[in-house]
Write an enzyme that holds these catalytic residues in place. Structure first.
Site, mmCIF file in Angstrom:
data_model
loop_
_atom_site.group_PDB
_atom_site.id
_atom_site.type_symbol
_atom_site.label_atom_id
_atom_site.label_comp_id
_atom_site.label_asym_id
_atom_site.label_seq_id
_atom_site.Cartn_x
_atom_site.Cartn_y
_atom_site.Cartn_z
ATOM 1 C CB CYS A 1 51.585 43.582 59.974
ATOM 2 S SG CYS A 1 51.634 44.118 58.258
ATOM 3 C CG ASN B 1 48.295 46.325 56.354
ATOM 4 O OD1 ASN B 1 48.840 46.842 57.332
ATOM 5 N ND2 ASN B 1 48.565 45.097 55.949
ATOM 6 C CG HIS C 1 47.993 44.399 61.586
ATOM 7 N ND1 HIS C 1 48.549 45.641 61.386
ATOM 8 C CD2 HIS C 1 48.019 43.766 60.381
ATOM 9 C CE1 HIS C 1 48.898 45.749 60.117
ATOM 10 N NE2 HIS C 1 48.591 44.630 59.491
HETATM 11 O O1 UT7 Z 1 49.662 42.425 56.804
HETATM 12 C C1 UT7 Z 1 49.750 42.079 55.466
HETATM 13 C C2 UT7 Z 1 49.437 40.663 55.291
HETATM 14 N N1 UT7 Z 1 48.532 40.503 54.182
HETATM 15 C C3 UT7 Z 1 47.332 39.996 54.382
HETATM 16 O O2 UT7 Z 1 46.918 39.737 55.481
HETATM 17 C C4 UT7 Z 1 46.491 39.749 53.153
HETATM 18 C C5 UT7 Z 1 45.378 38.805 53.449
HETATM 19 N N2 UT7 Z 1 44.622 38.540 52.236
HETATM 20 C C6 UT7 Z 1 43.694 39.379 51.751
HETATM 21 O O3 UT7 Z 1 43.422 40.405 52.336
HETATM 22 C C7 UT7 Z 1 42.969 38.974 50.495
HETATM 23 O O4 UT7 Z 1 43.549 37.779 49.996
HETATM 24 C C8 UT7 Z 1 43.014 40.052 49.364
HETATM 25 C C9 UT7 Z 1 42.061 41.212 49.721
HETATM 26 C C10 UT7 Z 1 44.407 40.562 49.162
HETATM 27 C C11 UT7 Z 1 42.526 39.452 48.044
HETATM 28 O O5 UT7 Z 1 41.241 38.914 48.196
HETATM 29 P P1 UT7 Z 1 40.923 37.430 47.684
HETATM 30 O O6 UT7 Z 1 39.491 37.206 47.950
HETATM 31 O O7 UT7 Z 1 41.906 36.492 48.303
HETATM 32 O O8 UT7 Z 1 41.143 37.575 46.119
HETATM 33 P P2 UT7 Z 1 42.129 36.765 45.156
HETATM 34 O O9 UT7 Z 1 43.495 37.341 45.182
HETATM 35 O O10 UT7 Z 1 41.979 35.298 45.385
HETATM 36 O O11 UT7 Z 1 41.473 37.100 43.759
HETATM 37 C C12 UT7 Z 1 40.097 36.765 43.460
HETATM 38 C C13 UT7 Z 1 39.738 37.390 42.121
HETATM 39 C C14 UT7 Z 1 40.743 37.092 41.027
HETATM 40 O O12 UT7 Z 1 40.028 36.980 39.808
HETATM 41 P P3 UT7 Z 1 39.701 35.536 39.175
HETATM 42 O O13 UT7 Z 1 41.036 34.889 38.967
HETATM 43 O O14 UT7 Z 1 38.862 34.845 40.226
HETATM 44 O O15 UT7 Z 1 38.975 35.885 37.935
HETATM 45 C C15 UT7 Z 1 41.620 38.320 40.994
HETATM 46 O O16 UT7 Z 1 42.205 38.538 39.740
HETATM 47 O O17 UT7 Z 1 39.701 38.812 42.239
HETATM 48 C C16 UT7 Z 1 40.614 39.395 41.295
HETATM 49 N N3 UT7 Z 1 41.232 40.562 41.901
HETATM 50 C C17 UT7 Z 1 40.737 41.801 41.807
HETATM 51 N N4 UT7 Z 1 39.657 42.287 41.192
HETATM 52 C C18 UT7 Z 1 39.423 43.614 41.293
HETATM 53 C C19 UT7 Z 1 42.359 40.597 42.664
HETATM 54 N N5 UT7 Z 1 42.598 41.864 43.069
HETATM 55 C C20 UT7 Z 1 41.610 42.622 42.546
HETATM 56 C C21 UT7 Z 1 41.313 43.989 42.611
HETATM 57 N N6 UT7 Z 1 40.226 44.449 41.979
HETATM 58 N N7 UT7 Z 1 42.089 44.860 43.297
#
Ligand code: UT7
Length: 351
Positions: free
Chosen positions: A113, A308, A278
């Site tokens: 990225c 992205n 980005h």
């Molecule tokens: O250029 C690429 C580089 N990548 C990035 O910059 C990524 C940066 N990070 C992010 O954008 C965020 O971390 C994400 C959008 C990917 C994820 O958001 P988050 O707030 O960090 O969520 P998480 O992975 O910590 O998950 C929180 C909760 C979990 O449930 P529990 O364990 O709290 O019950 C996940 O299982 O959300 C759940 N979850 C989802 N729920 C519905 C994770 N993905 C999903 C989903 N739909 N797609």
């Protein structure tokens, strides 16, 4: 010494837009969750059988046409992707062949990225050294190949198909990753100029100790053979991502880099017309914007429509802003990006 200017822009995204609700047909997610956490509503995916150099060629043709030059004037190609057609050779050679640029050097870079920034530094060096005058930069991705579902028809409500519980369970393990990425390509034609334009300063960084925050474990040459059936069974072809840590990395490092660049170039933040960032997550850009005190209208966003697109993102955004008549000759722009590696940085460019 000449600087560079961007004389042509283009982008291309494949197929129909796939909505968040379409994704909920193959894994447990929802439009609300995805939009609130990332700002994404839809993305495009590479169809089976097409690769990043196909989208890159389409975007390049549009960029070359908007530059109003014959393709033969291009004397260097810089190509960025993290989803190439082959382990080798890189897709830059395939792109150059599709454009009829036989014999023109094509350099592949792998900064994910953050590729646009690294590419710009190379392009600045090429024009200043006189090694090249008209350079095509393309960022293009086909992430579809690492998506965690196999029944692609099930995404389409018209198909009447649904994923099996077993398929859903597999996809759910990767749902935070799968909602983020989309496919497409952006292309920019750079040209050496004596006009007062081009790179004013740049801060580039790499921290390889954080490489495993986002990486693909399988398909590398640590193992013999480099592809194993077990890699497929254990879904190691799907990237591993620590989303929370990457998020923290981005909202800390990007404002730091922006401030350091402004100090080094003695540029007040409010002298900058556009912040071209980005698009990994709309919330990351909101944090960065707020920390820097930049008004929302100066930091354009298109993540809602494309997700992205990794190396494709910045050139796609630049093409859209240019065609909309917003980004103009003479504007002072800051580019900001962070990607797997971890590579990140900022650049100050007079358009
Ligand atoms: O250029 C690429 C580089 N990548 C990035 O910059 C990524 C940066 N990070 C992010 O954008 C965020 O971390 C994400 C959008 C990917 C994820 O958001 P988050 O707030 O960090 O969520 P998480 O992975 O910590 O998950 C929180 C909760 C979990 O449930 P529990 O364990 O709290 O019950 C996940 O299982 O959300 C759940 N979850 C989802 N729920 C519905 C994770 N993905 C999903 C989903 N739909 N797609």
């Amino acid at each position: 010494m000449p600087g560079f200017e961007i004389i042509g822009t283009g982008h291309y995204v494949p197929g129909r837009p796939v909505s968040n609700t379409d994704l909920s047909r193959v894994m447990d997610t929802s439009d609300d969750w995805i939009f609130q956490r990332s700002g994404i509503r839809q993305r495009h995916f590479a169809p089976e059988g097409s690769g990043c150099s196909d989208f890159a060629a389409e975007a390049s043709r549009r960029a070359i046409e908007s530059a109003g030059i014959p393709p033969e004037e291009i004397d260097y190609v810089v190509f960025a992707t993290m989803t190439p057609e082959y382990v080798f050779p890189g897709s830059g050679a395939l792109l150059a062949a599709k454009l009829g640029l036989k014999g023109v050097p094509a350099l592949d870079i792998r900064q994910q990225c953050a590729a646009m920034l690294f590419g710009m530094q190379i392009i600045d060096g090429l024009v200043k050294s006189g090694a090249a005058r008209t350079i095509l930069f393309v960022g293009a991705e086909a992430h579809a190949g690492f998506m965690p579902w196999e029944d692609w028809d099930a995404l389409d409500p018209a198909s009447g198909r649904t994923a099996t519980p077993e398929q859903r369970e597999k996809a759910n393990k990767h749902r935070a990753l799968a909602i983020l990425f989309g496919d497409g390509a952006g292309a920019l034609v750079f040209r050496a100029t004596e006009r007062d334009a081009g790179l004013r300063g740049m801060k580039l960084h790499t921290d390889g100790t954080a490489a495993k925050l986002l990486y693909v474990e399988a398909g590398g040459f640590r193992t013999r053979p480099y592809w194993k059936h077990s890699d497929y069974d254990e879904q190691k072809y799907i990237p591993t991502m620590d989303g929370r840590e990457l998020f923290k990395f981005a909202v800390t490092k990007l404002p730091q880099s922006a401030r350091a660049l402004c100090a080094e170039t003695r540029t007040p933040l409010d002298a900058i017309d556009w912040f071209l960032a980005h698009q990994a997550n709309a919330r990351i850009n909101e944090y960065v914007r707020e920390q820097l005190g930049v008004p929302p209208e100066k930091l354009p966003s298109n993540i809602e429509r494309f997700g992205n697109t990794s190396a494709g993102t910045l050139p796609i955004l630049i093409d859209e802003q240019t065609r909309a008549g917003k980004l103009k000759r003479g504007d002072l722009c800051m580019l900001l990006a962070l990607g797997a590696g971890v590579h990140w940085g900022t650049a100050l460019v007079r358009w």
